[in-house]
Design an enzyme around this catalytic site. Sequence first.
Site, PDB file in Angstrom:
ATOM      1  N   LYS A 172       0.817  -1.227   0.000  1.00 34.26           N
ATOM      2  CA  LYS A 172       0.000   0.000   0.000  1.00 34.26           C
ATOM      3  C   LYS A 172       0.850   1.276   0.000  1.00 34.26           C
ATOM      4  O   LYS A 172       0.473   2.266  -0.637  1.00 34.26           O
ATOM      5  CB  LYS A 172      -0.966  -0.003   1.190  1.00 34.26           C
ATOM      6  CG  LYS A 172      -2.080  -1.041   1.035  1.00 34.26           C
ATOM      7  CD  LYS A 172      -3.096  -0.933   2.158  1.00 34.26           C
ATOM      8  CE  LYS A 172      -4.153  -2.027   2.036  1.00 34.26           C
ATOM      9  NZ  LYS A 172      -5.205  -1.894   3.048  1.00 34.26           N
ATOM     10  N   ASP A 180     -10.051   2.619   2.306  1.00 31.74           N
ATOM     11  CA  ASP A 180     -10.198   1.887   3.572  1.00 31.74           C
ATOM     12  C   ASP A 180     -10.938   2.727   4.612  1.00 31.74           C
ATOM     13  O   ASP A 180     -11.807   2.228   5.328  1.00 31.74           O
ATOM     14  CB  ASP A 180      -8.827   1.485   4.130  1.00 31.74           C
ATOM     15  CG  ASP A 180      -8.263   0.242   3.451  1.00 31.74           C
ATOM     16  OD1 ASP A 180      -9.048  -0.542   2.881  1.00 31.74           O
ATOM     17  OD2 ASP A 180      -7.029   0.066   3.491  1.00 31.74           O
TER      18      ASP A 180
HETATM   19  P1  NAP Z   1       0.488  -3.545  10.669  1.00 27.66           P
HETATM   20  O1  NAP Z   1       0.878  -2.348   9.882  1.00 27.66           O
HETATM   21  O2  NAP Z   1       1.374  -4.742  10.708  1.00 27.66           O
HETATM   22  O3  NAP Z   1       0.242  -3.039  12.197  1.00 27.66           O
HETATM   23  C1  NAP Z   1      -0.031  -3.944  13.219  1.00 27.66           C
HETATM   24  C2  NAP Z   1      -0.431  -3.179  14.480  1.00 27.66           C
HETATM   25  O4  NAP Z   1      -0.895  -4.153  15.434  1.00 27.66           O
HETATM   26  C3  NAP Z   1       0.730  -2.432  15.160  1.00 27.66           C
HETATM   27  O5  NAP Z   1       0.215  -1.255  15.749  1.00 27.66           O
HETATM   28  C4  NAP Z   1       1.183  -3.440  16.230  1.00 27.66           C
HETATM   29  O6  NAP Z   1       1.783  -2.841  17.355  1.00 27.66           O
HETATM   30  C5  NAP Z   1      -0.143  -4.007  16.642  1.00 27.66           C
HETATM   31  N1  NAP Z   1      -0.065  -5.355  17.260  1.00 27.66           N
HETATM   32  C6  NAP Z   1       0.084  -6.531  16.618  1.00 27.66           C
HETATM   33  N2  NAP Z   1       0.051  -7.552  17.503  1.00 27.66           N
HETATM   34  C7  NAP Z   1      -0.117  -6.986  18.730  1.00 27.66           C
HETATM   35  C8  NAP Z   1      -0.238  -7.506  20.042  1.00 27.66           C
HETATM   36  N3  NAP Z   1      -0.180  -8.816  20.269  1.00 27.66           N
HETATM   37  N4  NAP Z   1      -0.407  -6.650  21.061  1.00 27.66           N
HETATM   38  C9  NAP Z   1      -0.470  -5.309  20.840  1.00 27.66           C
HETATM   39  N5  NAP Z   1      -0.380  -4.755  19.614  1.00 27.66           N
HETATM   40  C10 NAP Z   1      -0.206  -5.583  18.571  1.00 27.66           C
HETATM   41  O7  NAP Z   1      -0.941  -4.106  10.204  1.00 27.66           O
HETATM   42  P2  NAP Z   1      -2.124  -3.285   9.499  1.00 27.66           P
HETATM   43  O8  NAP Z   1      -1.968  -3.349   8.025  1.00 27.66           O
HETATM   44  O9  NAP Z   1      -2.211  -1.960  10.163  1.00 27.66           O
HETATM   45  O10 NAP Z   1      -3.401  -4.195   9.849  1.00 27.66           O
HETATM   46  C11 NAP Z   1      -3.899  -4.292  11.178  1.00 27.66           C
HETATM   47  C12 NAP Z   1      -5.143  -5.179  11.191  1.00 27.66           C
HETATM   48  O11 NAP Z   1      -6.221  -4.538  10.497  1.00 27.66           O
HETATM   49  C13 NAP Z   1      -4.951  -6.537  10.493  1.00 27.66           C
HETATM   50  O12 NAP Z   1      -5.582  -7.514  11.286  1.00 27.66           O
HETATM   51  C14 NAP Z   1      -5.671  -6.377   9.176  1.00 27.66           C
HETATM   52  O13 NAP Z   1      -6.180  -7.604   8.680  1.00 27.66           O
HETATM   53  C15 NAP Z   1      -6.818  -5.458   9.602  1.00 27.66           C
HETATM   54  N6  NAP Z   1      -7.381  -4.723   8.469  1.00 27.66           N
HETATM   55  C16 NAP Z   1      -8.693  -4.926   8.183  1.00 27.66           C
HETATM   56  C17 NAP Z   1      -9.277  -4.242   7.141  1.00 27.66           C
HETATM   57  C18 NAP Z   1     -10.725  -4.454   6.834  1.00 27.66           C
HETATM   58  O14 NAP Z   1     -11.175  -4.085   5.750  1.00 27.66           O
HETATM   59  N7  NAP Z   1     -11.480  -5.021   7.745  1.00 27.66           N
HETATM   60  C19 NAP Z   1      -8.521  -3.330   6.369  1.00 27.66           C
HETATM   61  C20 NAP Z   1      -7.178  -3.135   6.699  1.00 27.66           C
HETATM   62  C21 NAP Z   1      -6.619  -3.853   7.757  1.00 27.66           C
HETATM   63  P3  NAP Z   1       3.369  -2.504  17.379  1.00 27.66           P
HETATM   64  O15 NAP Z   1       3.529  -1.234  16.594  1.00 27.66           O
HETATM   65  O16 NAP Z   1       3.672  -2.338  18.814  1.00 27.66           O
HETATM   66  O17 NAP Z   1       4.070  -3.679  16.740  1.00 27.66           O
END
Ligand code: NAP
Length: 284
Positions: A74, A111
Site C-alpha cells: 500500500k 479503507d
Molecule cells: P500492521 O501495519 O502490521 O500493524 C499492526 C499493528 O498491530 C501495530 O500497531 C502493532 O503494534 C499491533 N499489534 C500486533 N500484535 C499486537 C499484540 N499482540 N499486542 C499489541 N499490539 C499488537 O498491520 P495493518 O496493516 O495496520 O493491519 C492491522 C489489522 O487490520 C490486520 O488484522 C488487518 O487484517 C486489519 N485490516 C482490516 C481491514 C478491513 O477491511 N477489515 C482493512 C485493513 C486492515 P506494534 O507497533 O507495537 O508492533
Amino acid sequence: MTGRRITGRTVVAGVVGHPVAQSMSPILHNAWLAAAGIDGVYVPFAPDAHGFRRLAEGFRGGAVRGVNVTIPFKADALAAADKASEAARLAGAANLLLFEPDGRILADNTDGFGMLRAFAVQAPKWDAALGPVTVLGAGGAARGAVAALLLAGTPKVFVVNRTVEKAEAMAAALGQKVSPLPLNHAVGALGLSTAVINATSAGMGGAPSLDVPLDATQPACVVMDMVYKPLVTPFLQQAQDLGRTTVDGLEMLVRQAEPSFEAFYGEYPPAEVDVRELALEQLR
Ligand code: NAP
C-alpha cells in the site's frame, strides 16, 4: 460467473498483493460484475515482494483500468502514483490505483471510507464529529482510520499503541488532534471516546485480542474491530457482553470495495447482491 464472456471491450481490473490468494476482492467484484451485466473482469496479481513498482509501471497507459492494492504494497502504491487523493496522502498509503489513458497513475485510499460506511450501516446513530475516538494500533490500517476520522471532523483521536514511538510518529505526521498513548494508559481515553476501534492485528485467526478494559467506555460508545477472522473476535464479544453497539471488520472490507468498483467500471455496485454473505462463506 457461468455464461460470462470475455470480449474485445472487457474492462480489466484486479487486486495486487503478496500473497494474494487469500483476497476476497475477486469474489466481491466478479459477483457485482455478473449481477450488473458489466463487460468486465477482476483478477488477482501477485508480483514478488519487491516487484510492485515494475508491475505498476507496466500498467501505465491503461493496460488494465486499475487495481486494488493490499499487504505489503500500500505504501509502494502511493509512491508509484503521479497524483493522490487527500485520503491517500493523509493515510500515507493507497489501496486503489487507476491507470489513466494519458499515462498518469492516480491513487486513492478507500479503507477509511469503508470503515466509516461500516459505522453508518451497523451503528447508524454514531457521528464521527461528535467527540473523541480511540484507535488501537499505529500500523497502516490505524493510520488510514485516523486520517478518515480527521477528514470526517473527529475533534480528537487517541492513538494507543504497544510501541508508543509509532503512535508518536503518527501524531507528528497528522497534527495536534492526534494524541499518542501507550497501551497501559488507554483507560482515560476509553472513557472519553464515542468509539473505540481495534486496528491492531491482535485477535486475528483466533489469537488473543488486546487486553483492553472496555468496561471503562461509556454505554453509548461504539466498539469496532477491523479483524474479521473470526467475525466476532474476543474484543467484540467483550463489547457485546457489556451491551455496546459493535461494528465488524467484514462490513469494512465489503464497503471499501464499493468505491473501487465504481472507479473501475463506471457505476456503483448493484445493491441486490449479498456480498457480505459471499464473503462469510469464504471465511467459514
Ligand atoms: P500492521 O501495519 O502490521 O500493524 C499492526 C499493528 O498491530 C501495530 O500497531 C502493532 O503494534 C499491533 N499489534 C500486533 N500484535 C499486537 C499484540 N499482540 N499486542 C499489541 N499490539 C499488537 O498491520 P495493518 O496493516 O495496520 O493491519 C492491522 C489489522 O487490520 C490486520 O488484522 C488487518 O487484517 C486489519 N485490516 C482490516 C481491514 C478491513 O477491511 N477489515 C482493512 C485493513 C486492515 P506494534 O507497533 O507495537 O508492533
